[in-house]
Design a protein around this motif. Structure first.
Motif, mmCIF file in Angstrom:
data_model
loop_
_atom_site.group_PDB
_atom_site.id
_atom_site.type_symbol
_atom_site.label_atom_id
_atom_site.label_comp_id
_atom_site.label_asym_id
_atom_site.label_seq_id
_atom_site.Cartn_x
_atom_site.Cartn_y
_atom_site.Cartn_z
ATOM 1 N N LEU A 281 -36.232 -63.686 -66.762
ATOM 2 C CA LEU A 281 -35.012 -63.104 -67.167
ATOM 3 C C LEU A 281 -34.431 -62.083 -66.320
ATOM 4 N N VAL A 282 -35.403 -61.483 -65.613
ATOM 5 C CA VAL A 282 -34.965 -60.120 -64.631
ATOM 6 C C VAL A 282 -35.425 -60.459 -63.414
ATOM 7 N N ILE A 283 -34.761 -60.181 -62.571
ATOM 8 C CA ILE A 283 -35.206 -60.078 -61.086
ATOM 9 C C ILE A 283 -35.310 -58.643 -60.534
ATOM 10 N N SER B 210 -30.671 -66.848 -66.012
ATOM 11 C CA SER B 210 -31.313 -67.113 -67.357
ATOM 12 C C SER B 210 -31.174 -66.002 -68.540
ATOM 13 N N GLY B 211 -31.538 -64.795 -67.827
ATOM 14 C CA GLY B 211 -31.240 -63.418 -68.707
ATOM 15 C C GLY B 211 -30.015 -63.415 -69.103
ATOM 16 N N ILE C 97 -33.213 -53.108 -73.363
ATOM 17 C CA ILE C 97 -33.460 -53.346 -71.943
ATOM 18 C C ILE C 97 -32.609 -54.115 -71.201
ATOM 19 N N LEU C 98 -32.394 -55.542 -71.795
ATOM 20 C CA LEU C 98 -31.463 -56.400 -71.026
ATOM 21 C C LEU C 98 -30.103 -55.960 -71.099
ATOM 22 N N GLU D 204 -42.666 -58.230 -68.095
ATOM 23 C CA GLU D 204 -42.808 -59.477 -69.215
ATOM 24 C C GLU D 204 -41.403 -60.249 -68.463
ATOM 25 N N LEU D 205 -40.424 -59.605 -68.683
ATOM 26 C CA LEU D 205 -39.146 -60.150 -68.372
ATOM 27 C C LEU D 205 -39.038 -60.798 -67.157
#
Length: 111
Positions: free
Chosen positions: A64-66, A84-85, A26-27, A58-59
């Motif tokens: 880690l995700v916006i 950060s992600g 996903i990242l 969760e991310l």
């Protein structure tokens, strides 16, 4: 000589985040330009919409995700990597390379 508790805690919490199924994919999908839910879903083969929804929450919770709500009709939700992600993904890339090289090596025969 022991390992300081903070080092263990940081290491363990990082592994718990990235060790969840589909998190790395996903990242990576977001990093290559998939921003909308459906785009991410199409980019990551085998990922269900229920699990994508759970992982994105969760991310986002881990910073880690916006998640950005675009006020259009209909409303659009876009996902991007936070700083950060991005830094986490940069750290994961050598691990992914190692994994690919490790998988490509012939397996040793069992004794």
């Amino acid at each position: 000589m022991g390992i300081p508790g903070e080092a263990c805690d940081g290491y363990q919490s990082t592994l718990e985040i990235v060790g969840k199924r589909w998190t790395g994919s996903i990242l990576l999908a977001i990093s290559i330009g998939a921003q909308r839910f459906g785009e991410i879903l199409r980019t990551v083969d085998g990922l269900s919409d229920r699990l994508l929804s759970q992982r994105l929450k969760e991310l986002e919770g881990h910073g880690l995700v916006i998640r950005t709500v675009v006020p259009t009709t209909p409303v659009q939700i876009r996902y991007t990597l936070s700083d950060s992600g991005k830094s986490l993904l940069a750290i994961l890339q050598p691990l992914a390379k190692w994994g690919a090289e490790h998988e490509a090596r012939p397996k040793a025969a069992a004794p």
